[in-house]
Design an enzyme around this catalytic site. Structure first.
Site, PDB file in Angstrom:
ATOM      1  N   ASP A 373      11.837  25.780  54.351  1.00 48.21           N
ATOM      2  CA  ASP A 373      11.670  24.455  54.934  1.00 48.21           C
ATOM      3  C   ASP A 373      10.387  24.467  55.767  1.00 48.21           C
ATOM      4  O   ASP A 373       9.930  25.523  56.210  1.00 48.21           O
ATOM      5  CB  ASP A 373      12.882  24.129  55.809  1.00 48.21           C
ATOM      6  CG  ASP A 373      12.684  22.859  56.613  1.00 48.21           C
ATOM      7  OD1 ASP A 373      12.326  21.827  56.024  1.00 48.21           O
ATOM      8  OD2 ASP A 373      12.865  22.929  57.849  1.00 48.21           O
ATOM      9  N   ASP A 576      16.303  25.096  59.158  1.00 46.59           N
ATOM     10  CA  ASP A 576      16.827  24.965  60.524  1.00 46.59           C
ATOM     11  C   ASP A 576      17.517  23.642  60.782  1.00 46.59           C
ATOM     12  O   ASP A 576      18.165  23.470  61.806  1.00 46.59           O
ATOM     13  CB  ASP A 576      15.686  25.114  61.534  1.00 46.59           C
ATOM     14  CG  ASP A 576      14.791  23.881  61.557  1.00 46.59           C
ATOM     15  OD1 ASP A 576      14.388  23.408  60.469  1.00 46.59           O
ATOM     16  OD2 ASP A 576      14.501  23.384  62.657  1.00 46.59           O
ATOM     17  N   ASP A 580      18.887  20.578  55.831  1.00 42.81           N
ATOM     18  CA  ASP A 580      18.814  21.810  55.044  1.00 42.81           C
ATOM     19  C   ASP A 580      20.190  22.360  54.687  1.00 42.81           C
ATOM     20  O   ASP A 580      20.288  23.277  53.863  1.00 42.81           O
ATOM     21  CB  ASP A 580      18.044  22.889  55.822  1.00 42.81           C
ATOM     22  CG  ASP A 580      16.619  22.477  56.138  1.00 42.81           C
ATOM     23  OD1 ASP A 580      15.975  21.870  55.261  1.00 42.81           O
ATOM     24  OD2 ASP A 580      16.151  22.744  57.259  1.00 42.81           O
TER      25      ASP A 580
END
Length: 676
Positions: A373, A576, A580
């Site tokens: 990410d 995080d 996600d």
């Protein structure tokens, strides 16, 4: 229900909320395993100490060979065998009924033969039978069951945490919503909002359901969905989503999706589906036992038939057959995997890497692709001041321009303003108190600082205020190509300069990616941010592939697409944010950043506590070392005792040889694990 029971499952009736019922069932299972493990430890520890003392001649011969001593050992082993080990008997029976030979079968086979062989020895010695050995293996039976119980308890606790991510996601939705009904504004439970209702949202409130803005203007923190650090501007016609946070301004929107149709509910379904679709990983010992168990049983039967046909003595044939079963199932089997897992997990904790369970520790070392990410993972997750440019001919220095702008922004609640104030504080500059302040929604701010009128914002604000910023355009264009947000500043009607703000990459990100590529692991950036910003960061960090502008469902699909490519799988996802969570659950290995959301932490299989991305490579290397150690442990746990199988089959098994083999294999396994 009956079909489920035949397959080895327990069926729990739902009483009210499904989540609560599952929690209760998980808690009860954990409590049962904890109780059994405590009982096992209470009896196994003294049993093991007494047996080892006797095997290594640390006890007087009169005591070690006394019938009452063997009876004492049997008394200590019995509660472990028939209380602590009872679930293994049930599971083994169901496994055999389903045509499998898993770890439970091996546990029952090894512990039972060791226990009942020892019972035969005890009875035979007391009755004065001829040819009966005097050595018992009660401690072997108890050690196998108790040590396996440690792993089973850890597994039960891990499963109990698996559903927590769903509850945390559902907790994000606000309880109440303000809607317009019959011409009046009323507060109603969020669950009762209907499609078509007009919903009012004030600054600082969470949005109850999905909808379209029909009045007002604001900025909304949608990081839950997109991962983007900067808020999204919302005006008439824009879409808003439930559980996102309104930062500035008030607006009204018409509800378009409620209940199970909202974006939040969709994330919940995605996470749940990803968790449910993941087949349980078979333990390494199960795979070994699926071959080892039938082979040992076959050898034991051949031993019985051979001795019966050659010697014609049923008793001798039976004793030799059981001896083969006992020596083939070493005590070190119970230590082989748990010790390496515990040492590996402990070493990981020292490095700031927390493995949720042994499956995560096993799979991490096999990863061939890492999907990262962007916001909050590769970057700091918050905008920071990166560049300052003073207009040509202006009398300000960089520090003075930033100081003046931050003094005005200290009244602002916008993330850009907070970034400017933080950047000024980091540089040790003091701030002034503005005498006037006004937030110009969608454009910027207006304030009076030290008697001067300051405007700060976008090009639209400068144009509306007739401020010429032509000599700043080249700098602005360059910063925007680097995916930075530009804040133009004018003082008393003249261009003063500009400040560039961006979500900067973490200091260690480039080194972490380089380390992964050195390990022949492919790196992919997976982000909800726009393609320009993502590509600019990827070029800076050395990431060759970018998948940008993806929502949670698309992130999950991207992980599935990678998993479908043999050269790319297994796949790790590092993130995080709440957005996600589905991808973290779907990935073969989900790594959550320790400073991230609780939902991401629950969905991930590994937590990088410090947020240091170099922990990704460390986790993979530690996993490889741990699995290598486990394979070594299993080999030697079987090897030392398997070597003695022909000796047992020939009727030449000496108790001292068996005791030495078991002790040495256990010591080797523990020592080998400690090398980690």
């Amino acid at each position: 229900r009956s079909a489920a029971h035949r397959l080895g499952f327990t069926v729990a009736a739902l009483d009210g909320d499904a989540g609560d019922s599952e929690d209760q069932a998980r808690a009860a299972e954990t409590a049962r395993r904890t109780q059994r493990l405590l009982v096992g430890a209470v009896f196994t520890v003294p049993l093991f100490l007494l047996s080892m003392a006797n095997d290594f001649a640390l006890l007087p011969v009169a005591i070690g060979h006394a019938p009452w001593f063997a009876l004492l050992l049997g008394g200590l082993a019995s509660p472990v065998q028939f209380y602590v080990g009872w679930p293994h008997y049930i599971a083994a029976l169901k496994s055999v009924r389903n045509g499998a030979a898993n770890m439970d079968v091996l546990i029952v086979l090894g512990s039972s033969t060791a226990f009942f062989y020892s019972v035969v020895v005890l009875v035979g010695s007391s009755a004065g039978w001829e040819g009966v050995p005097h050595h018992t293996y009660f401690e072997t039976a108890a050690m196998i069951i108790t040590l396996i119980g440690v792993g089973k308890l850890l597994e039960a606790r891990a499963k109990g945490r698996a559903s927590a991510v769903i509850r945390r996601l559902l907790a994000l939705q606000p309880r109440m919503a303000r809607v317009v009904r019959a011409g009046a504004e009323v507060d109603v439970p969020a669950g009762t909002v209907q499609v078509g209702d007009i919903v009012l949202v004030r600054p600082g409130e969470s949005i109850a359901v999905d909808g379209l803005v029909i009045e007002g203007f604001s900025s909304v923190d949608e990081s839950m969905l997109t991962g983007e650090a900067l808020p999204a501007e919302k005006s008439v016609g824009a879409s808003v989503f439930g559980a996102t946070l309104n930062r500035q301004g008030a607006f009204k929107f018409r509800a378009t999706k409620v209940g199970s149709e909202t974006a939040l509910a969709n994330i919940v379904r995605l996470v749940q589906a990803a968790q449910d679709s993941k087949a349980p990983v078979q333990a390494l010992v199960d795979r070994v036992s699926s071959i080892f168990v039938p082979a040992v049983v076959l050898l034991a039967l051949l031993t019985f038939l051979g001795w019966y046909l050659v010697a014609g003595d049923v008793s001798q044939a039976l004793i030799n057959m059981v001896a083969v079963l006992v020596i083939a199932c070493p005590c070190a089997l119970g230590l082989a995997t748990p010790t390496a897992i515990m040492v590996g997990a402990g070493r990981g904790a020292e490095l700031g890497i927390l493995f949720r369970n042994s499956e995560a520790l096993e799979h991490a070392g096999k990863v061939r692709t890492v999907a990262l990410d962007k916001t909050g993972t590769l970057t700091r997750g918050r905008p920071t001041v990166t560049d300052i440019r003073v207009a040509d001919g202006a009398r300000w220095t960089d520090g003075e321009l930033l100081q003046c702008l931050a003094s005005a922004e200290r009244r602002s609640e916008h993330p850009l303003g907070e970034a400017v104030v933080a950047g000024t504080t980091e540089r040790g500059l003091s701030l002034f108190e503005p005498s006037e302040f006004e937030a110009l929604v969608g454009r910027g701010i207006s304030a009076v600082v030290n008697g001067s009128r300051l405007l700060a914002g976008n090009r639209r604000l400068m144009a509306d205020s007739h401020v010429d910023v032509e000599n700043l355009q080249a700098h602005a264009a360059e910063f925007e190509r680097q995916a930075k947000t530009v804040v133009f500043v004018s003082i008393d009607g003249s261009a003063a300069g500009l400040v560039a703000v961006a979500d900067a990459a973490k200091a260690e990100a480039q080194a972490a990616i380089a380390a992964l590529r050195h390990m022949d692991i492919s790196v992919v950036m997976l982000t909800g941010d726009n393609a320009r910003t993502a590509n600019a960061l990827a070029q800076e960090l050395g990431v060759s592939r970018v998948v940008a502008e993806v929502l949670p469902a698309q992130k999950l699909e991207a992980i599935r697409d990678l998993q479908a490519v043999p050269q790319a799988a297994p796949v790790a996802m590092v993130g995080d944010g709440i957005n996600d969570a589905p991808a973290l659950s779907q990935a073969d290995v989900g790594m959550a950043i320790g400073a991230g959301s609780d939902v991401a932490l629950e969905a991930g299989h590994i937590t990088l506590m410090s947020g240091d991305l170099r922990g990704i490579g460390r986790a993979i290397l530690l996993s490889r070392a741990t699995m290598r150690t486990i394979r070594q442990n299993l080999f030697w746990a079987f090897a030392y005792n398997t070597i003695l199988i022909p000796v047992a089959a020939a009727g030449l098994l000496q108790p001292v040889l068996a005791a030495a083999a078991m002790a040495f294999s256990s010591i080797f396994v523990v020592t080998n694990s400690l090398r980690l």
